[in-house]
Design a protein around this motif. Structure first.
Motif: not given
Length: 65
Positions: A24, A27-28, A31, A40-41, A44-45, A47-48
């Motif tokens: 995460r 990714s930040d 971005e 980055t998407r 994040r996915q 990590a979620d």
């Protein structure tokens, strides 16, 4: 044998949330530097997904679930 299982569970309980947090943050940073993109998407996915499978469960806004 029980010690091996316990060690695996402890490592999973510690390393998976740390990896999700690291993905995460990465990714930040990407971005911020280059803007939003597919990488980055996906970070994040991922990590979620890892957090929902192994970490804390997301609660709904109104607490119905």
């Amino acid at each position: 044998m029980i010690w091996n299982l316990a060690r695996k569970m402890i490592l999973t309980a510690v390393l998976v949330p740390l990896g999700a947090a690291g993905a995460r943050k990465l990714s930040d940073r990407i971005e911020r530097k280059r803007g939003a993109n597919r990488a980055t998407r996906l970070l994040r996915q991922g990590a979620d997904t890892a957090q929902s499978m192994f970490g804390r469960k997301k609660r709904s806004r109104f607490g119905f679930r």
